[in-house]
Design a protein around this motif. Structure first.
Motif, PDB file in Angstrom:
ATOM      1  N   ASP A 206       0.555  -1.305   0.017  1.00  0.00           N
ATOM      2  CA  ASP A 206       0.703  -0.065  -0.503  1.00  0.00           C
ATOM      3  C   ASP A 206       0.818   1.094  -0.119  1.00  0.00           C
ATOM      4  O   ASP A 206       1.811   1.633   0.205  1.00  0.00           O
ATOM      5  CB  ASP A 206      -0.720   0.359   0.983  1.00  0.00           C
ATOM      6  CG  ASP A 206      -1.876   1.227   1.020  1.00  0.00           C
ATOM      7  OD1 ASP A 206      -2.176   1.697  -0.466  1.00  0.00           O
ATOM      8  OD2 ASP A 206      -2.806   0.977   1.967  1.00  0.00           O
ATOM      9  N   GLU A 207       0.335   1.979  -0.321  1.00  0.00           N
ATOM     10  CA  GLU A 207       0.924   3.128  -0.492  1.00  0.00           C
ATOM     11  C   GLU A 207       0.451   4.910  -0.310  1.00  0.00           C
ATOM     12  O   GLU A 207      -0.627   4.236  -0.687  1.00  0.00           O
ATOM     13  CB  GLU A 207       1.976   3.994  -1.064  1.00  0.00           C
ATOM     14  CG  GLU A 207       1.164   3.853  -3.129  1.00  0.00           C
ATOM     15  CD  GLU A 207       2.614   4.170  -4.137  1.00  0.00           C
ATOM     16  OE1 GLU A 207       2.717   5.484  -4.329  1.00  0.00           O
ATOM     17  OE2 GLU A 207       2.807   2.991  -4.507  1.00  0.00           O
ATOM     18  N   PHE A 208       0.766   5.898   0.117  1.00  0.00           N
ATOM     19  CA  PHE A 208       0.736   7.179   0.268  1.00  0.00           C
ATOM     20  C   PHE A 208       1.416   8.083  -0.100  1.00  0.00           C
ATOM     21  O   PHE A 208       2.645   8.241   0.766  1.00  0.00           O
ATOM     22  CB  PHE A 208      -0.716   7.549   1.433  1.00  0.00           C
ATOM     23  CG  PHE A 208      -0.796   9.400   1.261  1.00  0.00           C
ATOM     24  CD1 PHE A 208      -1.729   9.335   0.701  1.00  0.00           C
ATOM     25  CD2 PHE A 208      -0.142  10.206   2.338  1.00  0.00           C
ATOM     26  CE1 PHE A 208      -2.128  10.714   0.416  1.00  0.00           C
ATOM     27  CE2 PHE A 208      -0.812  11.387   2.054  1.00  0.00           C
ATOM     28  CZ  PHE A 208      -1.777  11.510   1.233  1.00  0.00           C
TER      29      PHE A 208
ATOM     30  N   VAL B 196      -4.383  15.833   5.199  1.00  0.00           N
ATOM     31  CA  VAL B 196      -4.264  14.032   4.345  1.00  0.00           C
ATOM     32  C   VAL B 196      -3.043  13.771   6.190  1.00  0.00           C
ATOM     33  O   VAL B 196      -3.095  13.088   6.294  1.00  0.00           O
ATOM     34  CB  VAL B 196      -2.559  14.732   3.915  1.00  0.00           C
ATOM     35  CG1 VAL B 196      -3.005  15.207   2.531  1.00  0.00           C
ATOM     36  CG2 VAL B 196      -1.488  15.300   4.463  1.00  0.00           C
ATOM     37  N   ALA B 197      -3.529  14.274   7.169  1.00  0.00           N
ATOM     38  CA  ALA B 197      -3.118  13.979   8.918  1.00  0.00           C
ATOM     39  C   ALA B 197      -4.050  12.553   9.119  1.00  0.00           C
ATOM     40  O   ALA B 197      -3.566  11.560   9.259  1.00  0.00           O
ATOM     41  CB  ALA B 197      -3.674  14.606   9.478  1.00  0.00           C
ATOM     42  N   LYS B 198      -5.175  11.973   9.016  1.00  0.00           N
ATOM     43  CA  LYS B 198      -6.133  11.262   8.692  1.00  0.00           C
ATOM     44  C   LYS B 198      -6.051  10.076   8.257  1.00  0.00           C
ATOM     45  O   LYS B 198      -5.265   8.522   8.596  1.00  0.00           O
ATOM     46  CB  LYS B 198      -7.870  11.323   7.958  1.00  0.00           C
ATOM     47  CG  LYS B 198      -8.778  10.415   9.291  1.00  0.00           C
ATOM     48  CD  LYS B 198      -9.774  10.150   8.634  1.00  0.00           C
ATOM     49  CE  LYS B 198     -10.900   9.379   9.345  1.00  0.00           C
ATOM     50  NZ  LYS B 198     -12.138   9.625   9.224  1.00  0.00           N
ATOM     51  N   LYS B 199      -5.201  10.319   7.136  1.00  0.00           N
ATOM     52  CA  LYS B 199      -4.712   8.954   6.218  1.00  0.00           C
ATOM     53  C   LYS B 199      -3.877   8.953   6.170  1.00  0.00           C
ATOM     54  O   LYS B 199      -3.037   7.619   6.160  1.00  0.00           O
ATOM     55  CB  LYS B 199      -4.529   9.948   4.459  1.00  0.00           C
ATOM     56  CG  LYS B 199      -3.764   8.552   3.130  1.00  0.00           C
ATOM     57  CD  LYS B 199      -5.107   7.475   3.453  1.00  0.00           C
ATOM     58  CE  LYS B 199      -4.730   6.368   2.241  1.00  0.00           C
ATOM     59  NZ  LYS B 199      -5.369   5.490   2.006  1.00  0.00           N
TER      60      LYS B 199
ATOM     61  N   ILE C  27      -3.539   4.389   7.987  1.00  0.00           N
ATOM     62  CA  ILE C  27      -2.211   3.815   6.486  1.00  0.00           C
ATOM     63  C   ILE C  27      -0.856   3.449   7.646  1.00  0.00           C
ATOM     64  O   ILE C  27      -0.596   1.911   7.541  1.00  0.00           O
ATOM     65  CB  ILE C  27      -1.419   4.792   5.662  1.00  0.00           C
ATOM     66  CG1 ILE C  27      -1.154   3.845   4.492  1.00  0.00           C
ATOM     67  CG2 ILE C  27      -0.838   5.456   5.521  1.00  0.00           C
ATOM     68  CD1 ILE C  27      -1.385   4.494   2.827  1.00  0.00           C
ATOM     69  N   THR C  28      -0.191   4.191   8.689  1.00  0.00           N
ATOM     70  CA  THR C  28       1.014   4.077   9.312  1.00  0.00           C
ATOM     71  C   THR C  28       0.086   2.941  10.465  1.00  0.00           C
ATOM     72  O   THR C  28       0.945   2.057  11.518  1.00  0.00           O
ATOM     73  CB  THR C  28       1.517   5.179   9.764  1.00  0.00           C
ATOM     74  OG1 THR C  28       0.818   5.794  10.584  1.00  0.00           O
ATOM     75  CG2 THR C  28       1.616   5.896   8.840  1.00  0.00           C
TER      76      THR C  28
END
Length: 462
Positions: free
Chosen positions: A35-37, A71-74, A78-79
């Motif tokens: 996965d990635e962001f 973008v904080a929630k993402k 993801i982490t």
């Protein structure tokens, strides 16, 4: 086990003012990215030209990019449940944590540093920068100093480290009791483990073995480790450069303070600011006028006869003189803090109760002046201040002759019993220069000791 391999680009304005301009988080399962962001981030501040030249990220590129709170929630999602991995992990982790903190959220993840891991698993490299390691390992970086390019290269480096980790180094780094994640990337844990828990002076050194910081401690190991948890910009920058730590045991806090002061002035480390000033320029002295009134005055050191105390600047001298005036109720006029006046400022306010208004005798006023002089520095006596040594049956000492600090030394307890006068100790001393800072350290120590003695004798109470 999942790993979040992260890289960020920032505005480069120091730890407190540094804001993220780009972030990439690649979720890695040990074999492949699952996965990635990746996103540009509007830092809500100007990106300096030198940062743009380094990363290629311009103000125009981030103008319409999402702000961090968008973008904080993402990033949090993801982490979540992963181990945070980065090349020099404390840099990326601390800045991301600070961004979350500004939103009122406490971001916490287990950490792994690929700089520290590479130093352990592939020792002996001339440099452990991401660029140099990737060059030596033939790992391509598609977009150097861009978040995704550096993160992809870090993933490949980490994959190879996992393959070569025959000694379970990564598992040991993840042990909660191991401080590997908090140690500076260039510093070997063995160095920290060998530090003593006693009084002394410690030296932070960079890769070139240059001393970049000198400090004193009552517990050397504890104090050194405390630097690694400090969030201040200076501490963070210093720790990033620290590759080695050495130390000198002193046996007592006073001897550690004195050694620290002389070492700073001798070595002039880049991260010591408070005591690394040039030599003193101003001297405080006293004289008696025709009426018998004792004056306190200051001048350039060369023109100050028998200076009571030395200072680095007129401002420092005047500040100290003002405090003496307040503490001992001295007249500003006779301390030369008010010149070309017939009476002091207190007289103008009709508050004067002192000598310049003939409200007290010269004798009474001079008593307070002498008390003020006595409180300054260490006087003109010969003195041996004895302390505990570094080992059993050893005596440590600081030597003052004619009011001048001569240095510190150590003697076997049996040798100490033979010496009768302070002059005899000078043959066992490591000579050091006298200066304002050591005078202040010794004066403070003697004052504290005198107060403790008075408390013990019941002369004063708290």
């Amino acid at each position: 086990m999942l790993y979040a391999v992260v890289d960020i680009e920032t505005t480069g304005n120091g730890y407190k003012g540094q804001k993220i301009t780009e972030i990439s988080a690649l979720i890695f399962d040990g074999k492949k990215i699952v996965d990635e962001f990746t996103s540009l981030v509007n830092p809500e501040q100007n990106i300096p030209t030198f940062i743009t030249n380094l990363t290629g990220i311009t103000n125009a590129m981030v103008r319409n990019a999402p702000k961090f709170y968008e973008v904080a929630k993402k990033i949090e999602e993801i982490t979540k449940g992963t181990i945070f991995v980065a090349h020099n992990v404390n840099f990326d982790y601390n800045i991301i944590q600070a961004e979350f903190k500004s939103l009122g959220y406490d971001f916490k993840r287990k950490k792994l540093c690929t700089v520290r891991l590479t130093r352990k698993i592939i020792p002996g490299l001339p440099s452990y920068s991401l660029g140099n390691i990737c060059s030596g390992e033939n790992i391509p970086i598609n977009g150097r100093h861009r978040a995704k390019g550096d993160a992809e290269a870090t993933v490949e480096l980490f994959r190879r480290l996992l393959e070569r980790d025959d000694n379970f180094t990564i598992n040991s780094f993840l042990n909660p009791r191991s401080r590997q994640a908090t140690l500076p990337p260039l510093l070997d844990k063995i160095v920290v483990d060998k530090l003593p828990e006693t009084f002394g002076v410690y030296y932070f050194k960079n890769l070139a073995k240059e001393v970049i910081y000198v400090g004193k401690a009552n517990n050397i190991k504890q104090r050194v480790i405390s630097h690694f948890y400090d969030k201040k910009k200076k501490e963070q920058t210093m720790c990033l450069e620290t590759a080695d730590v050495s130390f000198t045991k002193t046996g007592s806090e006073l001897l550690a303070l004195l050694l620290e002061s002389s070492e700073i002035k001798h070595i002039y480390p880049k991260f010591n600011r408070a005591q690394r000033r040039a030599g003193e320029a101003v001297g405080l002295f006293s004289y008696e006028d025709q009426k018998g009134i004792i004056h306190l005055a200051y001048n350039r050191l060369k023109l100050a006869p028998n200076a009571i105390m030395k200072y680095y600047s007129v401002a420092e001298c005047r500040t100290h003189l003002e405090s003496l005036c307040a503490e001992f109720e001295l007249c500003p006029k006779y301390c030369h803090l008010q010149t070309n006046v017939s009476s002091c400022f207190h007289y103008q306010l009709k508050e004067c109760k002192g000598i310049c208004c003939d409200k007290e005798t010269v004798e009474n006023y001079n008593v307070r002046v002498r008390e003020a002089i006595k409180s300054v520095g260490i006087g003109a006596e010969n003195l041996v201040i004895k302390e505990k040594g570094r080992i059993k049956n050893e005596v440590g000492f600081a030597l003052i002759l004619d009011g001048i600090y001569k240095g510190i030394g150590y003697l076997d307890a049996s040798q100490d019993e033979v010496l009768k006068t302070p002059e005899e100790y000078q043959f066992f001393v490591a000579p050091k220069k006298d200066n304002r800072d050591v005078q202040r350290i010794i004066a403070s120590y003697l004052k504290k000791k005198e107060k403790l003695k008075a408390l013990e004798n019941g002369e004063i109470s708290i």
